[in-house]
Design a protein around this motif. Structure first.
Motif, PDB file in Angstrom:
ATOM      1  N   PRO A 186       4.467 -10.424  -8.852  1.00 54.93           N
ATOM      2  CA  PRO A 186       5.323 -10.535  -7.667  1.00 54.93           C
ATOM      3  C   PRO A 186       4.674 -11.418  -6.596  1.00 54.93           C
ATOM      4  N   PRO A 187       5.431 -11.803  -5.584  1.00 50.51           N
ATOM      5  CA  PRO A 187       4.827 -12.536  -4.458  1.00 50.51           C
ATOM      6  C   PRO A 187       3.788 -11.637  -3.784  1.00 50.51           C
ATOM      7  N   TYR A 188       2.588 -12.171  -3.546  1.00 53.84           N
ATOM      8  CA  TYR A 188       1.555 -11.276  -2.976  1.00 53.84           C
ATOM      9  C   TYR A 188       0.650 -11.926  -1.923  1.00 53.84           C
ATOM     10  N   LEU A 218       5.908  -6.108  -1.709  1.00 52.62           N
ATOM     11  CA  LEU A 218       6.649  -5.996  -2.978  1.00 52.62           C
ATOM     12  C   LEU A 218       6.128  -4.846  -3.827  1.00 52.62           C
ATOM     13  N   TYR A 219       4.810  -4.628  -3.826  1.00 53.99           N
ATOM     14  CA  TYR A 219       4.268  -3.507  -4.611  1.00 53.99           C
ATOM     15  C   TYR A 219       4.818  -2.178  -4.086  1.00 53.99           C
ATOM     16  N   ARG A 220       4.973  -2.095  -2.768  1.00 52.39           N
ATOM     17  CA  ARG A 220       5.492  -0.841  -2.176  1.00 52.39           C
ATOM     18  C   ARG A 220       6.905  -0.547  -2.670  1.00 52.39           C
ATOM     19  N   LEU A 237       2.394  -3.209 -15.661  1.00 55.23           N
ATOM     20  CA  LEU A 237       1.290  -4.161 -15.480  1.00 55.23           C
ATOM     21  C   LEU A 237       1.682  -5.163 -14.409  1.00 55.23           C
ATOM     22  N   MET A 238       0.776  -5.372 -13.453  1.00 57.31           N
ATOM     23  CA  MET A 238       1.103  -6.312 -12.373  1.00 57.31           C
ATOM     24  C   MET A 238      -0.092  -7.201 -12.043  1.00 57.31           C
ATOM     25  N   VAL A 248      -2.919  -1.118  -4.048  1.00 59.90           N
ATOM     26  CA  VAL A 248      -1.941  -0.948  -5.134  1.00 59.90           C
ATOM     27  C   VAL A 248      -2.322   0.240  -6.022  1.00 59.90           C
ATOM     28  N   ALA A 249      -3.614   0.429  -6.265  1.00 62.97           N
ATOM     29  CA  ALA A 249      -4.040   1.595  -7.054  1.00 62.97           C
ATOM     30  C   ALA A 249      -3.625   2.877  -6.324  1.00 62.97           C
ATOM     31  N   GLY A 250      -3.769   2.896  -5.003  1.00 59.42           N
ATOM     32  CA  GLY A 250      -3.375   4.057  -4.200  1.00 59.42           C
ATOM     33  C   GLY A 250      -1.879   4.328  -4.315  1.00 59.42           C
TER      34      GLY A 250
END
Ligand code: GLN
Length: 287
Positions: A186-188, A218-220, A237-238, A248-250
């Motif tokens: 995703p866009p990050y 985006l991860y949220r 998988l990202m 992101v792990a959180g």
């Protein structure tokens, strides 16, 4: 003028203009015009290039000097052993993302006829690469941008890969528990960094780069969405931006994903993350 001389002069000019990979880029531009391998051209001190070719080459070097990315000029980018069409409607596939594809294939080794979703597919490089290597898979390519999807469709056609294409906002409208794997780049990039990116990157679509204030917007949205559409035990998988692995792990752990694992890229940067959608019985036994 011979190819060798022309390429030497062009590379010097590119280098002076601060263009990275001056030698490679000049050879690839000439190669794209005459169809001969770049190395052969660099070593050719015999043949004379005709005027027509020289003027076409000059036009391409002008574009490269304006910092247009090489891949937009030639219209293609190699990725995972395939060649993808690219233009300013999509992000140019990066070598790091090949590592994500390798990891995805590893995870799917034991899964027969996997149902795979490439979320934010852009050119389609991830999903199409997986489809090429796993002909038994049912692959869906999804993107918010209709422009990007048109490029992905063209790539699917050219590579003769049968995939499902859908335009949509992340997992909106997709059925529950319908995938064995969701893979996404995703866009990050944090918004504040976007204006300061390399000139070439500034030519790429902002929508494919900008990940909001801290880069993780985006991860949220993806993590809770994907939890719903993955089957229990399915994989997410990202790809990750710089220093985003802890956040992101959180998020993944907070949404009851298990086996959260991070892997580095070639530069030792935490570049990708893996998690398993915990089956409901394990969730119960944890409480
Ligand atoms: N999946 C595509 C790639 O990896 C596009 C990613 C994006 O648009 N953020 O290149």
């Amino acid at each position: 003028m011979t190819p060798c001389t022309l390429l030497r002069e062009t590379a010097a000019c590119f280098r002076q203009a601060g263009i990275p990979d001056a030698e490679t880029d000049s050879a690839l531009l000439l190669s794209s015009l005459c169809g001969r391998p770049p190395l052969e051209l660099r070593l050719d001190t015999d043949s004379e290039l005709d005027e027509k070719l020289l003027s076409a080459f000059h036009a391409l070097t002008k574009r490269r000097l304006s910092r247009e990315p090489l891949q937009y000029i030639t219209g293609e980018a190699p990725f995972f052993g395939l060649v993808f069409r690219v233009d300013p409607r999509v992000l140019i596939p990066r070598p790091e993302t090949e590592l994500l594809c390798e990891w995805a294939l590893e995870c799917l080794e034991e899964v027969p006829s996997p149902r795979i979703l490439d979320l934010c597919c852009g050119s389609g490089c991830i999903g199409l690469s997986l489809s090429a290597r796993r002909p038994d898979a049912a692959v869906t390519l999804s993107d918010l941008s209709a422009d990007a999807l048109a490029v992905a469709a063209e790539n699917a056609d050219r590579l003769a890969l049968k995939v499902h294409l859908r335009q949509g906002d992340l997992a909106e409208g997709l059925p529950d528990a319908s995938f064995d794997m969701v893979v996404s780049n995703p866009p990050y990039i944090p918004s504040s960094q976007c204006p300061h990116l390399q000139p070439e990157v500034l030519r790429e679509p902002r929508l494919a780069l900008d990940g909001g204030t801290d880069g993780c917007d985006l991860y949220r949205r993806i993590v809770p969405d994907v939890r719903r559409i993955l089957r229990p035990g399915g994989y997410l998988l990202m790809e990750l931006g710089w220093e985003e692995s802890d956040i992101v792990a959180g998020l993944l752990k907070g949404h009851s994903f298990s086996s959260v694992t991070v892997r580095d890229d070639f530069n030792g940067i935490h570049r990708m993350i893996y998690a398993v959608c915990t089956p409901p019985e394990e969730l119960c036994s944890r409480n």
